[in-house]
Write a protein that holds these residues in place. Structure first.
Motif, PDB file in Angstrom:
ATOM      1  N   GLU A   1      59.680  41.555  32.860  1.00 44.80           N
ATOM      2  CA  GLU A   1      59.801  42.983  32.569  1.00 44.80           C
ATOM      3  C   GLU A   1      59.048  43.314  31.290  1.00 44.80           C
ATOM      4  O   GLU A   1      59.233  42.689  30.255  1.00 44.80           O
ATOM      5  N   ARG A   2      58.179  44.350  31.407  1.00 44.95           N
ATOM      6  CA  ARG A   2      57.410  44.775  30.243  1.00 44.95           C
ATOM      7  C   ARG A   2      58.014  46.021  29.622  1.00 44.95           C
ATOM      8  O   ARG A   2      58.099  46.138  28.406  1.00 44.95           O
ATOM      9  N   GLU A   3      58.407  46.978  30.465  1.00 50.70           N
ATOM     10  CA  GLU A   3      58.959  48.236  29.944  1.00 50.70           C
ATOM     11  C   GLU A   3      59.882  48.847  30.990  1.00 50.70           C
ATOM     12  O   GLU A   3      59.599  48.807  32.179  1.00 50.70           O
ATOM     13  N   ARG A   4      61.005  49.420  30.517  1.00 50.95           N
ATOM     14  CA  ARG A   4      61.963  50.069  31.407  1.00 50.95           C
ATOM     15  C   ARG A   4      62.153  51.510  30.929  1.00 50.95           C
ATOM     16  O   ARG A   4      62.321  51.764  29.738  1.00 50.95           O
ATOM     17  N   THR A   5      62.139  52.457  31.880  1.00 53.63           N
ATOM     18  CA  THR A   5      62.324  53.870  31.560  1.00 53.63           C
ATOM     19  C   THR A   5      63.416  54.443  32.447  1.00 53.63           C
ATOM     20  O   THR A   5      63.401  54.224  33.664  1.00 53.63           O
ATOM     21  N   VAL A   6      64.353  55.156  31.833  1.00 57.06           N
ATOM     22  CA  VAL A   6      65.416  55.825  32.573  1.00 57.06           C
ATOM     23  C   VAL A   6      65.413  57.289  32.164  1.00 57.06           C
ATOM     24  O   VAL A   6      65.419  57.609  30.973  1.00 57.06           O
ATOM     25  N   VAL A   7      65.375  58.204  33.139  1.00 56.58           N
ATOM     26  CA  VAL A   7      65.298  59.630  32.834  1.00 56.58           C
ATOM     27  C   VAL A   7      65.988  60.420  33.946  1.00 56.58           C
ATOM     28  O   VAL A   7      66.025  59.992  35.101  1.00 56.58           O
ATOM     29  N   PHE A   8      66.555  61.551  33.578  1.00 51.44           N
ATOM     30  CA  PHE A   8      67.135  62.476  34.549  1.00 51.44           C
ATOM     31  C   PHE A   8      66.071  63.502  34.925  1.00 51.44           C
ATOM     32  O   PHE A   8      65.505  64.159  34.049  1.00 51.44           O
ATOM     33  N   LEU A   9      65.807  63.634  36.218  1.00 46.43           N
ATOM     34  CA  LEU A   9      64.834  64.614  36.718  1.00 46.43           C
ATOM     35  C   LEU A   9      65.592  65.777  37.340  1.00 46.43           C
ATOM     36  O   LEU A   9      66.385  65.581  38.266  1.00 46.43           O
ATOM     37  N   LEU A  10      65.338  66.990  36.828  1.00 47.63           N
ATOM     38  CA  LEU A  10      65.964  68.190  37.377  1.00 47.63           C
ATOM     39  C   LEU A  10      64.916  69.041  38.075  1.00 47.63           C
ATOM     40  O   LEU A  10      63.832  69.289  37.527  1.00 47.63           O
ATOM     41  N   SER A  11      65.245  69.467  39.287  1.00 46.56           N
ATOM     42  CA  SER A  11      64.369  70.344  40.053  1.00 46.56           C
ATOM     43  C   SER A  11      65.155  71.579  40.441  1.00 46.56           C
ATOM     44  O   SER A  11      66.237  71.472  41.019  1.00 46.56           O
ATOM     45  N   ALA A  12      64.617  72.760  40.122  1.00 43.44           N
ATOM     46  CA  ALA A  12      65.318  74.013  40.369  1.00 43.44           C
ATOM     47  C   ALA A  12      64.479  74.892  41.280  1.00 43.44           C
ATOM     48  O   ALA A  12      63.299  75.152  41.008  1.00 43.44           O
ATOM     49  N   LEU A  13      65.097  75.357  42.357  1.00 44.67           N
ATOM     50  CA  LEU A  13      64.471  76.264  43.319  1.00 44.67           C
ATOM     51  C   LEU A  13      65.151  77.615  43.232  1.00 44.67           C
ATOM     52  O   LEU A  13      66.389  77.682  43.229  1.00 44.67           O
ATOM     53  N   ARG A  14      64.364  78.675  43.140  1.00 41.58           N
ATOM     54  CA  ARG A  14      64.951  80.011  43.064  1.00 41.58           C
ATOM     55  C   ARG A  14      65.897  80.228  44.235  1.00 41.58           C
ATOM     56  O   ARG A  14      65.537  79.969  45.387  1.00 41.58           O
ATOM     57  N   SER A  15      67.101  80.719  43.959  1.00 38.24           N
ATOM     58  CA  SER A  15      68.167  80.736  44.970  1.00 38.24           C
ATOM     59  C   SER A  15      67.811  81.566  46.196  1.00 38.24           C
ATOM     60  O   SER A  15      68.222  81.241  47.314  1.00 38.24           O
ATOM     61  N   ASP A  16      66.993  82.618  46.045  1.00 38.94           N
ATOM     62  CA  ASP A  16      66.639  83.421  47.213  1.00 38.94           C
ATOM     63  C   ASP A  16      65.671  82.697  48.136  1.00 38.94           C
ATOM     64  O   ASP A  16      65.417  83.138  49.260  1.00 38.94           O
ATOM     65  N   LEU A  17      65.110  81.555  47.660  1.00 34.02           N
ATOM     66  CA  LEU A  17      64.207  80.763  48.492  1.00 34.02           C
ATOM     67  C   LEU A  17      64.868  79.504  49.021  1.00 34.02           C
ATOM     68  O   LEU A  17      64.285  78.801  49.851  1.00 34.02           O
ATOM     69  N   ALA A  18      66.071  79.198  48.509  1.00 36.36           N
ATOM     70  CA  ALA A  18      66.746  77.955  48.891  1.00 36.36           C
ATOM     71  C   ALA A  18      67.195  78.018  50.349  1.00 36.36           C
ATOM     72  O   ALA A  18      67.585  79.076  50.843  1.00 36.36           O
ATOM     73  N   PRO A  19      67.140  76.882  51.061  1.00 38.49           N
ATOM     74  CA  PRO A  19      67.571  76.870  52.467  1.00 38.49           C
ATOM     75  C   PRO A  19      69.071  77.083  52.595  1.00 38.49           C
ATOM     76  O   PRO A  19      69.833  76.812  51.691  1.00 38.49           O
TER      77      PRO A  19
END
Length: 412
Positions: free
Chosen positions: A394-412
């Protein structure tokens, strides 16, 4: 239904023998006023002033006899042929083409155009047409009333382009004018017109070109997306190859996948850092505004765009205040700034917003802010481990939270 429907293109030159024969037999002729005034139009034929093509198609469908539709340029290129052939009208047409207004415009300018994008600007599509002009070096714009050269120029504020404006091509009132985009709004232009929009860097050479339109932006020997940090130039602000927070290729790939940048979009990349995501979004054909408060980061983004041969606009300033004067985005990547920036972005109502957080508490705060402003939010925990393949350690480890937001009027 009409016994025969012929669509004739007209570019100002004398009509061909086929066009003249079709007109001489016509019992109904549809076209603009200057078409109906042509001497070849039979006096006995019913005449329809072509405003709504759908209405004209219905009249033609109910006509018994031979119908002719006259249109400027090549009627099969962003022209009336598509509407006339629509299933609801049931018309089968013969087409007598002419030189398209786009081809004529580039001929008048003495320029090649296999590397040009062509867009149609109506009031409802004007913003997307402008985004194509932001993103590409050479664009032909087929304009319409309310979406002409002046409106293009106003929406391109802050982006320098050269306009070649071709008015009333093929008529005795034809005029070709070359102006800069910052002065085009000071004039009144005659319809119809075609605008060739040029600028944003040197013209790309098309030696060996095999496909029309924008050529993929690959530096020599580079293929793929979510490239490693070392693929981008770094003029010394960081050690070579070192990426900043949120600039790693794995996170960048996930962010791009959620954003889905495409031709006609305007992408905001807030906290652009070294410019990797901004450049890759531009390589997809989107217009990009790369925003960063660090002058060195802005310089790195500019250098990366130049290396990859893409057009993007770099804005130096601190979010959220600098965002107030930017044009409306379609999708936004937030590289930093926390809840205040996320809230300011949500107020502009882009379709999608992507951001990331280092801790769960930060992720929850960002998710709550976006959800509270009318977005449907999803969150994933991404872990990437880079391995040294010589020893498979192991050379490098990365941990991150990814948030994706879709405008509610376009959400399925």
């Amino acid at each position: 239904m009409a016994d025969r429907v012929t669509v004739i293109g007209w570019d100002g030159s004398p009509l061909t023998r086929a066009a003249t024969a079709a007109l001489s037999a016509a019992t109904l002729v549809a076209g603009a006023a200057h078409h109906l005034a042509l001497p070849e139009v039979p006096r006995s034929a019913e005449r329809i002033r072509l405003g709504s093509v759908d209405l004209a198609a219905r009249r033609i469908a109910g006509h018994r006899g031979s119908a002719v539709v006259l249109a400027d340029g090549d009627p099969g290129f962003f022209g009336v042929v598509r509407t006339l052939r629509a299933p609801q009208h049931g018309l089968e047409v013969e087409v007598v083409p002419a030189v398209s207004s786009v081809a004529t415009a580039f001929a008048r300018a003495g320029m090649p155009w296999e590397d040009a994008q062509t867009v149609v600007a109506h009031p409802r599509t004007l913003r997307r047409a402008v985004n194509v002009c932001r993103a590409h070096h050479k664009v032909a714009v087929l304009t319409s009333p309310g979406a002409g050269p002046a409106e293009l120029a106003l929406l391109l504020e802050g982006v320098h382009r050269t306009f070649v404006i071709c008015e009333e091509l093929g008529t005795d009132r034809e005029q070709v004018t070359v102006v800069t985009s910052d002065t085009a709004a000071d004039h009144v232009w005659r319809d119809p017109n075609v605008v060739i929009v040029i600028g944003g860097g040197p013209e790309r050479q098309a030696d060996g070109a095999w496909i029309a339109g924008r050529h993929p932006a690959y530096p020599q020997g580079v293929r793929g997306w979510a490239l490693p940090a070392g693929a981008y130039p770094d003029p010394g602000a960081r050690p070579a190859g070192e990426s900043g927070e949120g600039e790693g290729p794995v996170l960048r790939a996930a962010q791009l996948a959620h954003l889905g940048p495409r031709t006609g979009d305007l992408v905001w990349d807030i906290g652009s850092g070294g410019g990797a995501l901004a450049v890759e979004a531009a390589r997809f054909g989107a217009a990009v505004l790369a925003v960063d408060s660090d002058p060195d980061a802005c310089a790195r983004t500019t250098a990366a765009a130049r290396a990859f041969g893409v057009q993007l606009q770099v804005v130096e300033g601190r979010a959220p205040h600098v965002l107030e004067r930017l044009p409306e985005p379609d999708v936004v990547r937030i590289g930093g700034g926390g809840v205040p920036v996320a809230t300011a972005v949500a107020d502009r109502r882009p379709e999608r917003i992507v951001t990331h957080a280092s801790t769960r508490d930060e992720a929850e705060a960002l998710g709550a802010a976006l959800a509270g402003n009318g977005y449907t939010v999803s969150c994933s925990l991404l872990q990437s481990v880079e391995l040294d393949t010589t020893a498979w350690s192991e050379r490098e480890r990365t941990v991150v939270f990814l948030l994706s937001a879709l405008r509610s009027d376009l959400a399925p």
